[in-house]
Design a protein around this motif. Structure first.
Motif, PDB file in Angstrom:
ATOM      1  N   SER A 226      -0.199   8.091  -7.715  1.00 15.43           N
ATOM      2  CA  SER A 226      -0.912   6.871  -7.355  1.00 15.43           C
ATOM      3  C   SER A 226       0.087   5.737  -7.154  1.00 15.43           C
ATOM      4  O   SER A 226       1.258   5.842  -7.523  1.00 15.43           O
ATOM      5  CB  SER A 226      -1.911   6.487  -8.456  1.00 15.43           C
ATOM      6  OG  SER A 226      -1.213   6.149  -9.647  1.00 15.43           O
ATOM      7  N   LYS A 227      -0.398   4.642  -6.592  1.00 13.06           N
ATOM      8  CA  LYS A 227       0.449   3.452  -6.441  1.00 13.06           C
ATOM      9  C   LYS A 227       0.847   2.928  -7.815  1.00 13.06           C
ATOM     10  O   LYS A 227       1.990   2.485  -8.014  1.00 13.06           O
ATOM     11  CB  LYS A 227      -0.285   2.370  -5.638  1.00 13.06           C
ATOM     12  CG  LYS A 227       0.589   1.129  -5.405  1.00 13.06           C
ATOM     13  CD  LYS A 227      -0.064   0.136  -4.457  1.00 13.06           C
ATOM     14  CE  LYS A 227      -1.143  -0.657  -5.110  1.00 13.06           C
ATOM     15  NZ  LYS A 227      -1.576  -1.828  -4.280  1.00 13.06           N
TER      16      LYS A 227
ATOM     17  N   ALA B  59       4.944   4.970   2.488  1.00 17.42           N
ATOM     18  CA  ALA B  59       5.150   6.253   3.173  1.00 17.42           C
ATOM     19  C   ALA B  59       5.694   6.041   4.584  1.00 17.42           C
ATOM     20  O   ALA B  59       6.595   6.761   5.032  1.00 17.42           O
ATOM     21  CB  ALA B  59       3.835   7.029   3.222  1.00 17.42           C
ATOM     22  N   GLU B  60       5.168   5.041   5.267  1.00 12.48           N
ATOM     23  CA  GLU B  60       5.628   4.750   6.631  1.00 12.48           C
ATOM     24  C   GLU B  60       7.108   4.368   6.632  1.00 12.48           C
ATOM     25  O   GLU B  60       7.878   4.839   7.473  1.00 12.48           O
ATOM     26  CB  GLU B  60       4.797   3.621   7.230  1.00 12.48           C
ATOM     27  CG  GLU B  60       5.196   3.274   8.663  1.00 12.48           C
ATOM     28  CD  GLU B  60       4.361   2.145   9.236  1.00 12.48           C
ATOM     29  OE1 GLU B  60       4.645   1.731  10.374  1.00 12.48           O
ATOM     30  OE2 GLU B  60       3.433   1.663   8.548  1.00 12.48           O
TER      31      GLU B  60
ATOM     32  N   SER C 178       0.843  -1.206   0.000  1.00 12.43           N
ATOM     33  CA  SER C 178       0.000   0.000   0.000  1.00 12.43           C
ATOM     34  C   SER C 178       0.875   1.252   0.000  1.00 12.43           C
ATOM     35  O   SER C 178       2.043   1.222   0.389  1.00 12.43           O
ATOM     36  CB  SER C 178      -0.905   0.023   1.234  1.00 12.43           C
ATOM     37  OG  SER C 178      -0.135   0.172   2.416  1.00 12.43           O
ATOM     38  N   LEU C 179       0.281   2.353  -0.431  1.00 14.22           N
ATOM     39  CA  LEU C 179       0.993   3.629  -0.366  1.00 14.22           C
ATOM     40  C   LEU C 179       1.300   3.998   1.078  1.00 14.22           C
ATOM     41  O   LEU C 179       2.341   4.593   1.377  1.00 14.22           O
ATOM     42  CB  LEU C 179       0.157   4.729  -1.031  1.00 14.22           C
ATOM     43  CG  LEU C 179       0.106   4.712  -2.556  1.00 14.22           C
ATOM     44  CD1 LEU C 179      -0.814   5.822  -3.055  1.00 14.22           C
ATOM     45  CD2 LEU C 179       1.493   4.869  -3.152  1.00 14.22           C
ATOM     46  N   ASP C 180       0.393   3.643   1.985  1.00 13.30           N
ATOM     47  CA  ASP C 180       0.629   3.932   3.399  1.00 13.30           C
ATOM     48  C   ASP C 180       1.872   3.217   3.914  1.00 13.30           C
ATOM     49  O   ASP C 180       2.656   3.781   4.682  1.00 13.30           O
ATOM     50  CB  ASP C 180      -0.592   3.518   4.233  1.00 13.30           C
ATOM     51  CG  ASP C 180      -1.765   4.457   4.051  1.00 13.30           C
ATOM     52  OD1 ASP C 180      -1.529   5.636   3.703  1.00 13.30           O
ATOM     53  OD2 ASP C 180      -2.912   4.027   4.256  1.00 13.30           O
ATOM     54  N   SER C 181       2.065   1.958   3.504  1.00 18.89           N
ATOM     55  CA  SER C 181       3.229   1.203   3.975  1.00 18.89           C
ATOM     56  C   SER C 181       4.515   1.787   3.399  1.00 18.89           C
ATOM     57  O   SER C 181       5.545   1.833   4.077  1.00 18.89           O
ATOM     58  CB  SER C 181       3.104  -0.272   3.595  1.00 18.89           C
ATOM     59  OG  SER C 181       3.107  -0.457   2.190  1.00 18.89           O
TER      60      SER C 181
ATOM     61  N   HIS D  89       4.433  11.413   5.320  1.00 15.31           N
ATOM     62  CA  HIS D  89       2.992  11.227   5.250  1.00 15.31           C
ATOM     63  C   HIS D  89       2.598  10.783   3.840  1.00 15.31           C
ATOM     64  O   HIS D  89       3.310  11.044   2.865  1.00 15.31           O
ATOM     65  CB  HIS D  89       2.261  12.523   5.602  1.00 15.31           C
ATOM     66  CG  HIS D  89       2.456  12.952   7.021  1.00 15.31           C
ATOM     67  ND1 HIS D  89       1.966  12.226   8.082  1.00 15.31           N
ATOM     68  CD2 HIS D  89       3.094  14.040   7.547  1.00 15.31           C
ATOM     69  CE1 HIS D  89       2.285  12.839   9.218  1.00 15.31           C
ATOM     70  NE2 HIS D  89       2.973  13.935   8.923  1.00 15.31           N
ATOM     71  N   ARG D  90       1.459  10.141   3.748  1.00 13.75           N
ATOM     72  CA  ARG D  90       0.944   9.688   2.449  1.00 13.75           C
ATOM     73  C   ARG D  90       0.839  10.857   1.468  1.00 13.75           C
ATOM     74  O   ARG D  90       1.136  10.720   0.283  1.00 13.75           O
ATOM     75  CB  ARG D  90      -0.420   9.027   2.657  1.00 13.75           C
ATOM     76  CG  ARG D  90      -1.092   8.546   1.374  1.00 13.75           C
ATOM     77  CD  ARG D  90      -2.516   8.128   1.678  1.00 13.75           C
ATOM     78  NE  ARG D  90      -3.268   7.836   0.471  1.00 13.75           N
ATOM     79  CZ  ARG D  90      -3.522   6.625   0.014  1.00 13.75           C
ATOM     80  NH1 ARG D  90      -3.102   5.573   0.675  1.00 13.75           N
ATOM     81  NH2 ARG D  90      -4.226   6.449  -1.094  1.00 13.75           N
TER      82      ARG D  90
ATOM     83  N   LEU E  64       4.047  11.533  -0.195  1.00 15.54           N
ATOM     84  CA  LEU E  64       4.329  10.526  -1.218  1.00 15.54           C
ATOM     85  C   LEU E  64       3.549  10.834  -2.494  1.00 15.54           C
ATOM     86  O   LEU E  64       4.078  10.738  -3.607  1.00 15.54           O
ATOM     87  CB  LEU E  64       3.960   9.138  -0.687  1.00 15.54           C
ATOM     88  CG  LEU E  64       4.111   7.954  -1.649  1.00 15.54           C
ATOM     89  CD1 LEU E  64       5.541   7.854  -2.171  1.00 15.54           C
ATOM     90  CD2 LEU E  64       3.715   6.657  -0.950  1.00 15.54           C
ATOM     91  N   LEU E  65       2.279  11.226  -2.338  1.00 17.63           N
ATOM     92  CA  LEU E  65       1.438  11.540  -3.488  1.00 17.63           C
ATOM     93  C   LEU E  65       1.899  12.819  -4.191  1.00 17.63           C
ATOM     94  O   LEU E  65       1.529  13.061  -5.344  1.00 17.63           O
ATOM     95  CB  LEU E  65      -0.028  11.672  -3.052  1.00 17.63           C
ATOM     96  CG  LEU E  65      -0.696  10.360  -2.641  1.00 17.63           C
ATOM     97  CD1 LEU E  65      -2.066  10.627  -2.033  1.00 17.63           C
ATOM     98  CD2 LEU E  65      -0.823   9.422  -3.840  1.00 17.63           C
TER      99      LEU E  65
END
Length: 213
Positions: free
Chosen positions: A59-60, A43-44, A38-41, A49-50, A53-54
């Motif tokens: 997008s992913k 970014a983490e 995921s994008l969250d993973s 923050h997400r 990244l965006l």
């Protein structure tokens, strides 16, 4: 806005570069696949923050495309350069194999992503990746055919030979867990890469060159 010394303040520097994000994404896509990442993973792992990244990738799918797009461009350039030689095709074959082994060795996980995408027909190869792969196959076939026409490489089906050589390069690095389980740890260590380079040169030469009597 001005700083204390009166100079105009610039935009704060982004602490994370695109290259760093691609490296993190490569590792996670290799470990978990496209759907499992995921994008969250990402970014983490990057410590951002997400939304940040965006800012770099909308997008992913775009980030995944950057990972594979960079890889395919590098491979295409390697093979194209080999085909532009004016000298010994055997030397060009060795140099090409060395460059590819060193690239995969320096980018753990990238070969696994490529193989998974090729086998599954994933999101990138349903779009621009399909043509990129066809371009690599063509430039590889052209290089091998040129070596045959020059009398250096053994006469055979250049397209079939291209797939055989691709398999020699990809499996070792795409199946790292099995590789290390059988050969021992350190597939990506300097010594492991060097052993693999020598093996690949030997295998590719045996596929391409005439046997000495």
């Amino acid at each position: 806005m001005k700083t204390r010394n009166g100079k105009k303040a610039g935009r704060p520097k982004d602490p994370v570069t695109k290259e760093h994000l691609v490296a993190i994404a490569t590792r996670l896509f290799a470990e978990n696949g496209y759907s499992g990442t995921s994008l969250d993973s990402i970014a983490e792992q990057a410590g951002i923050h997400r939304a940040s990244l965006l800012h770099h990738f909308k997008s992913k799918k775009a980030l995944y495309g950057a990972v594979l797009g960079d890889l395919l461009k590098v491979l295409y350039d390697f093979i194209r350069d080999a085909g532009q030689i004016n000298g010994d095709f055997t030397e060009a074959l060795d140099q090409l194999a060395t460059r590819i082994v060193h690239y995969f060795g320096a980018h753990p996980g990238i070969a696994r992503i490529l193989v998974r995408e090729l086998v599954d027909g994933g999101p990138y190869f349903k779009g621009p990746g399909q043509q990129a792969v066809l371009d690599i196959l063509k430039v590889t076939t052209d290089f091998l055919q040129a070596g045959m026409d020059a009398g250096t490489f053994r006469q055979q089906d250049a397209k079939q030979l291209a797939f055989s050589i691709i398999g020699v390069h990809l499996y070792y690095f795409s199946a790292t867990p099995s590789t290390e389980r059988y050969l021992g740890k350190g597939a990506y260590a300097k010594a492991g890469i060097e052993r693999r380079r020598k093996a690949v040169l030997s295998h590719v030469r045996s596929l391409c060159l005439e046997e000495k009597e």
